[in-house]
Motif scaffolding. Sequence first.
Motif, PDB file in Angstrom:
ATOM      1  N   THR A  23       0.817  -1.297   0.070  1.00  0.00           N
ATOM      2  CA  THR A  23       0.131  -0.061   0.056  1.00  0.00           C
ATOM      3  C   THR A  23       1.066   1.291  -0.232  1.00  0.00           C
ATOM      4  O   THR A  23       2.130   1.167   0.688  1.00  0.00           O
ATOM      5  CB  THR A  23      -1.025   0.048   1.154  1.00  0.00           C
ATOM      6  OG1 THR A  23      -0.330  -0.189   2.498  1.00  0.00           O
ATOM      7  CG2 THR A  23      -1.977  -1.101   1.254  1.00  0.00           C
ATOM      8  N   ASP A  25       0.313   5.664  -0.003  1.00  0.00           N
ATOM      9  CA  ASP A  25      -0.671   7.069  -0.177  1.00  0.00           C
ATOM     10  C   ASP A  25      -2.007   6.572  -0.454  1.00  0.00           C
ATOM     11  O   ASP A  25      -2.815   7.027  -1.203  1.00  0.00           O
ATOM     12  CB  ASP A  25      -0.047   7.628  -1.220  1.00  0.00           C
ATOM     13  CG  ASP A  25       1.498   8.082  -0.856  1.00  0.00           C
ATOM     14  OD1 ASP A  25       1.480   8.521   0.365  1.00  0.00           O
ATOM     15  OD2 ASP A  25       2.073   8.496  -1.777  1.00  0.00           O
ATOM     16  N   LEU A  27      -3.347   3.794  -2.098  1.00  0.00           N
ATOM     17  CA  LEU A  27      -3.306   2.803  -3.219  1.00  0.00           C
ATOM     18  C   LEU A  27      -2.829   1.749  -3.013  1.00  0.00           C
ATOM     19  O   LEU A  27      -2.160   1.494  -1.823  1.00  0.00           O
ATOM     20  CB  LEU A  27      -2.900   3.800  -4.170  1.00  0.00           C
ATOM     21  CG  LEU A  27      -3.299   4.877  -4.994  1.00  0.00           C
ATOM     22  CD1 LEU A  27      -2.783   5.703  -6.063  1.00  0.00           C
ATOM     23  CD2 LEU A  27      -4.958   4.739  -5.140  1.00  0.00           C
ATOM     24  N   GLU A  29      -0.270  -0.991  -4.725  1.00  0.00           N
ATOM     25  CA  GLU A  29       0.760  -0.976  -5.782  1.00  0.00           C
ATOM     26  C   GLU A  29       0.904  -2.639  -5.890  1.00  0.00           C
ATOM     27  O   GLU A  29       1.455  -3.313  -5.090  1.00  0.00           O
ATOM     28  CB  GLU A  29       2.062  -0.307  -5.654  1.00  0.00           C
ATOM     29  CG  GLU A  29       1.629   1.272  -5.499  1.00  0.00           C
ATOM     30  CD  GLU A  29       2.778   2.044  -5.062  1.00  0.00           C
ATOM     31  OE1 GLU A  29       2.788   3.137  -5.495  1.00  0.00           O
ATOM     32  OE2 GLU A  29       3.952   1.528  -4.673  1.00  0.00           O
ATOM     33  N   ARG A  41      -0.928   0.844 -10.109  1.00  0.00           N
ATOM     34  CA  ARG A  41      -1.434   1.247  -9.009  1.00  0.00           C
ATOM     35  C   ARG A  41      -2.896   1.324  -9.169  1.00  0.00           C
ATOM     36  O   ARG A  41      -3.406   1.559 -10.308  1.00  0.00           O
ATOM     37  CB  ARG A  41      -0.927   2.722  -8.791  1.00  0.00           C
ATOM     38  CG  ARG A  41       0.611   3.066  -8.253  1.00  0.00           C
ATOM     39  CD  ARG A  41       0.972   4.388  -8.171  1.00  0.00           C
ATOM     40  NE  ARG A  41       2.165   4.391  -7.904  1.00  0.00           N
ATOM     41  CZ  ARG A  41       3.315   4.425  -8.705  1.00  0.00           C
ATOM     42  NH1 ARG A  41       2.926   4.505 -10.012  1.00  0.00           N
ATOM     43  NH2 ARG A  41       4.553   4.539  -8.135  1.00  0.00           N
ATOM     44  N   THR A  42      -3.758   0.953  -8.224  1.00  0.00           N
ATOM     45  CA  THR A  42      -5.341   0.955  -8.000  1.00  0.00           C
ATOM     46  C   THR A  42      -5.678   1.247  -6.770  1.00  0.00           C
ATOM     47  O   THR A  42      -4.924   1.333  -5.901  1.00  0.00           O
ATOM     48  CB  THR A  42      -5.616  -0.435  -8.762  1.00  0.00           C
ATOM     49  OG1 THR A  42      -7.067  -0.174  -9.017  1.00  0.00           O
ATOM     50  CG2 THR A  42      -5.388  -1.687  -7.890  1.00  0.00           C
ATOM     51  N   THR A  43      -6.898   1.362  -6.614  1.00  0.00           N
ATOM     52  CA  THR A  43      -7.667   1.763  -5.441  1.00  0.00           C
ATOM     53  C   THR A  43      -7.900   0.170  -4.554  1.00  0.00           C
ATOM     54  O   THR A  43      -7.931  -0.769  -5.442  1.00  0.00           O
ATOM     55  CB  THR A  43      -8.827   2.441  -5.493  1.00  0.00           C
ATOM     56  OG1 THR A  43      -9.770   1.614  -6.290  1.00  0.00           O
ATOM     57  CG2 THR A  43      -8.782   3.531  -6.467  1.00  0.00           C
ATOM     58  N   LYS A  46     -11.201  -1.390  -6.120  1.00  0.00           N
ATOM     59  CA  LYS A  46     -10.998  -2.076  -7.412  1.00  0.00           C
ATOM     60  C   LYS A  46     -10.033  -3.323  -7.645  1.00  0.00           C
ATOM     61  O   LYS A  46     -10.276  -4.261  -8.173  1.00  0.00           O
ATOM     62  CB  LYS A  46     -10.216  -1.002  -8.459  1.00  0.00           C
ATOM     63  CG  LYS A  46     -11.129   0.078  -9.075  1.00  0.00           C
ATOM     64  CD  LYS A  46     -10.601   0.882 -10.075  1.00  0.00           C
ATOM     65  CE  LYS A  46     -11.269   2.102 -10.226  1.00  0.00           C
ATOM     66  NZ  LYS A  46     -10.614   3.067 -11.128  1.00  0.00           N
TER      67      LYS A  46
END
Length: 67
Positions: A23, A25, A27, A29, A41-43, A46
């Motif tokens: 993780t 910030d 997000l 990775e 990078r994604t949430t 998602k």
Amino acid sequence: MDSSVWQKSSYSGANDECVEVRTADGLVELRESDDGEVIVRTTPAKLAAFLEAAKAGEFDHHANTPS
């Protein structure tokens, strides 16, 4: 960048060819351990949706190699 350490799956054992995740910030990775230059990078939401679909077998046909 505030980041956690890279985590690799216990399924990869001593093999260095695996996907790692961390993780950063807020997000998530992902990267391949043998090519750390490329980071996706994604949430978290998602990634959770992707993992749910993967567990259901939605992407299994991508893992089949042609004979």
